[in-house]
Design an enzyme around this catalytic site. Structure first.
Site, mmCIF file in Angstrom:
data_model
loop_
_atom_site.group_PDB
_atom_site.id
_atom_site.type_symbol
_atom_site.label_atom_id
_atom_site.label_comp_id
_atom_site.label_asym_id
_atom_site.label_seq_id
_atom_site.Cartn_x
_atom_site.Cartn_y
_atom_site.Cartn_z
ATOM 1 N N THR A 1 -16.979 -31.304 46.031
ATOM 2 C CA THR A 1 -15.994 -30.627 45.284
ATOM 3 C C THR A 1 -16.663 -29.363 45.212
ATOM 4 O O THR A 1 -15.431 -28.753 44.384
ATOM 5 C CB THR A 1 -15.501 -31.649 44.204
ATOM 6 O OG1 THR A 1 -16.359 -31.596 43.613
ATOM 7 C CG2 THR A 1 -14.947 -32.668 43.735
ATOM 8 N N HIS B 172 -24.466 -31.084 40.809
ATOM 9 C CA HIS B 172 -24.694 -30.401 39.574
ATOM 10 C C HIS B 172 -26.072 -31.805 39.038
ATOM 11 O O HIS B 172 -26.383 -32.652 39.280
ATOM 12 C CB HIS B 172 -24.417 -29.833 38.445
ATOM 13 C CG HIS B 172 -22.499 -31.232 38.192
ATOM 14 N ND1 HIS B 172 -22.591 -32.247 37.802
ATOM 15 C CD2 HIS B 172 -21.422 -30.677 39.453
ATOM 16 C CE1 HIS B 172 -21.570 -33.167 38.290
ATOM 17 N NE2 HIS B 172 -21.141 -32.078 38.866
ATOM 18 N N HIS C 5 -25.119 -35.555 39.172
ATOM 19 C CA HIS C 5 -25.227 -36.179 40.209
ATOM 20 C C HIS C 5 -26.594 -37.232 39.953
ATOM 21 O O HIS C 5 -27.064 -37.637 41.432
ATOM 22 C CB HIS C 5 -25.239 -35.420 41.626
ATOM 23 C CG HIS C 5 -23.790 -34.745 41.561
ATOM 24 N ND1 HIS C 5 -23.236 -33.648 41.309
ATOM 25 C CD2 HIS C 5 -22.781 -35.554 42.087
ATOM 26 C CE1 HIS C 5 -21.399 -33.292 41.720
ATOM 27 N NE2 HIS C 5 -21.595 -34.519 42.456
ATOM 28 N N LYS D 97 -10.972 -38.570 35.913
ATOM 29 C CA LYS D 97 -9.953 -37.082 36.013
ATOM 30 C C LYS D 97 -8.731 -37.270 35.488
ATOM 31 O O LYS D 97 -7.862 -38.230 34.940
ATOM 32 C CB LYS D 97 -10.486 -36.710 37.408
ATOM 33 C CG LYS D 97 -11.390 -36.673 38.262
ATOM 34 C CD LYS D 97 -11.885 -35.387 37.474
ATOM 35 C CE LYS D 97 -12.975 -35.032 38.340
ATOM 36 N NZ LYS D 97 -14.249 -36.382 37.838
ATOM 37 N N ARG E 296 -6.192 -33.477 41.005
ATOM 38 C CA ARG E 296 -6.569 -32.788 41.490
ATOM 39 C C ARG E 296 -6.069 -31.684 42.892
ATOM 40 O O ARG E 296 -4.959 -31.833 43.618
ATOM 41 C CB ARG E 296 -7.787 -32.714 42.524
ATOM 42 C CG ARG E 296 -8.492 -34.264 41.149
ATOM 43 C CD ARG E 296 -9.848 -34.169 40.782
ATOM 44 N NE ARG E 296 -10.644 -34.489 42.308
ATOM 45 C CZ ARG E 296 -11.441 -34.998 42.596
ATOM 46 N NH1 ARG E 296 -11.828 -35.540 41.067
ATOM 47 N NH2 ARG E 296 -12.352 -35.263 43.566
ATOM 48 N N GLN F 211 -11.988 -44.988 49.435
ATOM 49 C CA GLN F 211 -13.742 -45.577 49.103
ATOM 50 C C GLN F 211 -13.834 -47.263 49.195
ATOM 51 O O GLN F 211 -15.175 -48.041 49.665
ATOM 52 C CB GLN F 211 -13.319 -45.002 47.719
ATOM 53 C CG GLN F 211 -15.018 -45.697 47.096
ATOM 54 C CD GLN F 211 -15.079 -44.817 45.656
ATOM 55 O OE1 GLN F 211 -14.678 -43.957 45.957
ATOM 56 N NE2 GLN F 211 -16.677 -45.485 44.682
ATOM 57 N N ASP G 44 -17.556 -44.582 36.357
ATOM 58 C CA ASP G 44 -16.457 -44.701 36.329
ATOM 59 C C ASP G 44 -15.851 -45.165 38.161
ATOM 60 O O ASP G 44 -14.793 -45.339 37.928
ATOM 61 C CB ASP G 44 -16.067 -43.190 36.067
ATOM 62 C CG ASP G 44 -16.994 -42.451 36.975
ATOM 63 O OD1 ASP G 44 -18.194 -42.740 37.313
ATOM 64 O OD2 ASP G 44 -16.715 -41.327 37.045
ATOM 65 N N LYS H 59 -21.538 -34.180 27.622
ATOM 66 C CA LYS H 59 -22.118 -34.694 28.611
ATOM 67 C C LYS H 59 -23.806 -34.235 29.549
ATOM 68 O O LYS H 59 -24.170 -33.184 29.094
ATOM 69 C CB LYS H 59 -21.014 -34.761 30.029
ATOM 70 C CG LYS H 59 -20.023 -35.439 30.156
ATOM 71 C CD LYS H 59 -19.462 -35.314 31.727
ATOM 72 C CE LYS H 59 -17.849 -36.230 31.808
ATOM 73 N NZ LYS H 59 -17.300 -35.416 32.349
ATOM 74 N N LYS I 122 -23.891 -30.423 31.220
ATOM 75 C CA LYS I 122 -22.611 -29.008 30.442
ATOM 76 C C LYS I 122 -23.165 -28.763 29.424
ATOM 77 O O LYS I 122 -23.513 -29.011 28.355
ATOM 78 C CB LYS I 122 -21.439 -30.012 30.550
ATOM 79 C CG LYS I 122 -20.742 -30.898 31.224
ATOM 80 C CD LYS I 122 -20.109 -30.510 32.204
ATOM 81 C CE LYS I 122 -19.012 -30.713 32.985
ATOM 82 N NZ LYS I 122 -19.341 -29.985 34.691
ATOM 83 N N THR I 123 -23.251 -27.069 29.533
ATOM 84 C CA THR I 123 -22.636 -26.204 28.647
ATOM 85 C C THR I 123 -21.944 -25.834 28.298
ATOM 86 O O THR I 123 -20.940 -26.022 28.673
ATOM 87 C CB THR I 123 -24.494 -25.429 28.730
ATOM 88 O OG1 THR I 123 -23.579 -24.988 30.293
ATOM 89 C CG2 THR I 123 -25.009 -25.870 29.212
#
Length: 399
Positions: A14, A19, A22, A56, A60, A150, A171, A206, A209-210
């Site tokens: 994506t 990040h 992962h 999500k 998307r 998948q 998830d 999370k 994440k900032t």
RNA sequence: GGGGGGUUUCCCGAGCGGUCAAAGGGGUCAGACUGUAAAUCUGAUGGACAUGUCCUUCGAAGGUUCGAAUCCUUCACCCCCCA
């Protein structure tokens, strides 16, 4: 597991970089490889075109083929830092599911795959139910079908590589079990899945994440310095888990680090070590060195005796502005300097910052709004380092 | 269709003719203390020059008044109640 197994995890392209979110999946694959098993990293060239609804809340946007390929190209070298692709029989394998999914015709897919998946099972998945229960967003047929793709990935990887285990975040549970079911129905084999909880920080946010966004693995998106800082600043409550999950350190070493941290929390030995290990893993020795050098300067005493080249390297992340040298001749007011550098959005804010003691030049506090700056305030030949508050820097270069 | 309530500075929310750049809270920013943490405490928080004045702001446009966020008119949007 005494015999060598093959295990896979998927990464949707994506963005052009992975990040921190992962890290978990990559580390799991890495651990399997270290234990002698063969990891497969699947990049979702095909599934990425569709978009996984799991986790999500909204439909998307579709990505173009070109964008997907660029994203995959960005992710590949990052995966290589975690997995060894050249170590004999358990070398890691990188495949793109577009290779096999991209060839399917619609009719063929419906007959060969779709026929074996009951809709009531699909509807029962959390990822689908969650979206159907909401009345403000919908779920397109396209995203609904994601799990079939998948699921088929898993079957394909079993047939081609003998892959029996899929790992992923919690998830992914629905998608993984869809694959297990499909394999059983198609060929009667038993495959396995394993999920790990999505890591959250003790404050509930999370991991990775900032406020200003995700912490990326690419140096272009998140500089080695920022990456390093993220781990340095990690909450005490989270540092132990991160050391265990994200580094190769042994249990004993981690325990002793945590004990050390416990006895002298001020040194943050655990966070520092975590930052070192992860920065080295992701950015290499050079990246780690530059991050550490920047840290020394950013949190050090007054800056002097550095030349422009060194400053440019250390302050690579910091926004800089070029100004004509003549500005300095008559003396540049500290207020104007703060505004010109972009640190303050207007003069009132600049005055406020100075009055409250938050204005620094070359890491030396400047008192008084009347202060003017001249050549003597340059840190290098042409560079002046401004700072507002604890950590907000900007460079002015007088050329 | 009838009736009522609302729209305030980044957000929530007071203000209901002058003492209003507008209480209080949140957020944000700075400082102190610390461990580049958390908690806490202090200060700041429309703008320009200047430490006092000026300019812009209270849904929009008009009006009344020496003077309006506050009163009147019209318009827009939102909410509630009765049909």
């Amino acid at each position: 597991m005494e015999k060598q197994r093959t295990v896979y995890a998927g990464f949707d392209p994506t963005a052009d970089s992975l990040h921190v979110g992962h890290l978990m999946a990559m580390m799991i694959l890495r651990r399997f490889q270290q234990a002698g098993h063969r990891p497969i990293a699947v990049v979702g060239g095909a599934t990425g075109m569709i978009g996984d609804p799991s986790g999500k809340s909204e439909e998307r946007n579709l990505l173009s083929l070109d964008a997907l390929q660029a994203n995959i190209d960005g992710m590949e070298p990052q995966l290589r830092r975690f997995l060894d692709f050249d170590c004999g029989p358990n070398s890691a394998v990188l495949v793109n599911n577009y290779e096999w999914l991209g060839r399917f015709g619609y009719l063929e897919f419906l007959r060969d795959i779709g026929k074996h998946v009951p809709v009531n099972v699909m509807l029962a998945k959390d990822s689908v139910r969650g979206r159907l229960e909401r009345d403000d967003v919908g779920l397109s047929y396209t995203e609904f079908s994601y799990m079939l793709m998948q699921a088929y990935d898993f079957v394909h990887l079993y047939e081609r590589f003998g892959c029996e285990l899929q790992v992923g975040g919690s998830d992914q549970w629905g998608n993984i079990t869809a694959g297990i079911d499909l394999a059983r129905r198609l060929s009667g084999v038993q495959l396995y899945g394993c999920t790990c909880p999505l890591l959250t920080r003790s404050d509930g946010t999370k991991m990775g994440k900032t406020e200003s966004g995700a912490i990326w693995l690419s140096a272009e998106r998140t500089s080695p310095y920022q990456f390093h800082q993220y781990w340095i600043n990690l909450d005490d409550a989270d540092v132990g888990r991160c050391l265990r999950f994200f580094t190769d350190l042994g249990q004993e070493e981690i325990d002793s680090l945590l004990a050390e941290h416990q006895s002298d929390p001020g040194r943050r030995a655990a966070q520092r070590r975590l930052a070192v290990e992860l920065t080295r893993m992701v950015h290499g020795e050079d990246g780690l060195r530059s991050a550490e050098r920047a840290t020394e300067v950013f949190f050090g005493a007054e800056i002097r005796e550095l030349d422009d080249a060194q400053l440019a390297g250390i302050f690579a992340d910091v926004p800089s502005k070029e100004l004509p040298r003549a500005k300095l001749d008559g003396g540049l007011s500290i207020i104007d300097a703060l505004v010109l550098s972009g640190l303050c959005k207007n003069k009132s804010e600049a005055r406020r910052i100075i009055t409250q003691g938050g204005a620094y030049v070359n890491n030396r506090r400047m008192e008084g709004i009347e202060t003017t700056l001249d050549q003597n305030h340059l840190a290098g030949e042409t560079t002046m380092i401004l700072r507002a508050g604890k950590k907000k820097y900007a460079l002015l270069r007088f050329v």
